[in-house]
Design an enzyme around this catalytic site. Structure first.
Site, PDB file in Angstrom:
ATOM      1  N   LYS A 253      10.866   0.487  14.568  1.00 31.92           N
ATOM      2  CA  LYS A 253       9.537  -0.101  14.405  1.00 31.92           C
ATOM      3  C   LYS A 253       9.524  -1.504  14.981  1.00 31.92           C
ATOM      4  O   LYS A 253      10.536  -2.179  15.039  1.00 31.92           O
ATOM      5  CB  LYS A 253       9.164  -0.157  12.917  1.00 31.92           C
ATOM      6  CG  LYS A 253       8.844   1.185  12.317  1.00 31.92           C
ATOM      7  CD  LYS A 253       8.285   1.022  10.928  1.00 31.92           C
ATOM      8  CE  LYS A 253       7.873   2.362  10.344  1.00 31.92           C
ATOM      9  NZ  LYS A 253       7.270   2.201   9.019  1.00 31.92           N
TER      10      LYS A 253
ATOM     11  N   ARG B  68      -0.362   7.167  -2.084  1.00 29.59           N
ATOM     12  CA  ARG B  68      -1.801   6.949  -1.989  1.00 29.59           C
ATOM     13  C   ARG B  68      -2.557   8.251  -1.804  1.00 29.59           C
ATOM     14  O   ARG B  68      -3.673   8.397  -2.274  1.00 29.59           O
ATOM     15  CB  ARG B  68      -2.128   6.031  -0.803  1.00 29.59           C
ATOM     16  CG  ARG B  68      -1.607   4.628  -0.948  1.00 29.59           C
ATOM     17  CD  ARG B  68      -1.703   3.915   0.357  1.00 29.59           C
ATOM     18  NE  ARG B  68      -0.933   4.669   1.349  1.00 29.59           N
ATOM     19  CZ  ARG B  68      -0.662   4.259   2.572  1.00 29.59           C
ATOM     20  NH1 ARG B  68      -1.121   3.122   2.994  1.00 29.59           N
ATOM     21  NH2 ARG B  68       0.067   4.986   3.387  1.00 29.59           N
TER      22      ARG B  68
ATOM     23  N   SER C 196      -0.533  -1.437   5.089  1.00 32.79           N
ATOM     24  CA  SER C 196      -0.187  -2.619   5.883  1.00 32.79           C
ATOM     25  C   SER C 196      -0.842  -2.557   7.259  1.00 32.79           C
ATOM     26  O   SER C 196      -1.264  -3.585   7.795  1.00 32.79           O
ATOM     27  CB  SER C 196       1.336  -2.732   6.020  1.00 32.79           C
ATOM     28  OG  SER C 196       1.920  -2.981   4.764  1.00 32.79           O
TER      29      SER C 196
END
Length: 172
Positions: free
Chosen positions: A45, A94, A132
């Site tokens: 990442k 979530r 994020s």
């Protein structure tokens, strides 16, 4: 690890930490004796914040939690758990899509280390949309993220994108 003392690890990239992350950390701190928030160093990442910045922001935003420490790690999570003497992972969920991915991770971790348990904590409704990535996108275009991230994170995002505490496209 002492019998009766429960140590849990809340792993993630936290790029940046949001109120959703903080909620999971706070709720974990109410359940477990000790919590380590473990920031993943992921070579694949390209984070906005360095590992050191993410650790510093997490330390600042969790300083009100005496049983929470922040650390960074690379490599396999189960190896990190062995190093710190933990066998409990806490992951926030979530949506169903989070569950599918996190269940795969939990199963591979269990395969790699039989004594590791993963606890899934459902995000509060007000944080179920929060990620994020969304925070970074809103902040990048000068939108307010005050309701999404703690104040130190909001200031850090403004510095990152606009080189100022004020932020916003017109601030430059």
């Amino acid at each position: 690890m002492e019998r009766g003392t429960q140590l849990a690890v809340v792993p993630g990239s936290f790029d940046p930490v949001t109120y959703g992350h903080l909620d999971i950390i706070e709720r974990s701190a109410q359940i477990f004796d000790r919590v380590i928030v473990a920031v993943l160093r992921n070579r694949d990442k390209k984070p906005l914040f360095t590992t050191e910045e993410r650790v510093a922001l997490l330390r600042e935003t969790t300083q009100h939690l005496p049983n929470v420490t922040v650390d960074a790690f690379g490599g396999l999570l189960v190896d990190y758990l062995a190093r710190v003497g933990a066998r409990v992972i806490v992951k926030g969920l979530r949506a169903v899509s989070d569950f599918e991915y996190e269940m795969q991770m939990a199963l591979i971790n269990k395969n790699l280390r039989e004594d590791v348990e993963t606890f899934f904590m459902i995000a509060r409704r007000e944080y179920s949309f929060l990620s994020s990535s969304i925070v970074k996108e809103v902040a990048q275009y000068g939108g307010s993220v005050a309701d999404l991230v703690p104040p130190p994170v909001e200031a850090a995002l403004k510095r990152k994108f606009f080189g100022t505490e004020a932020g916003g496209p017109s601030a430059g």
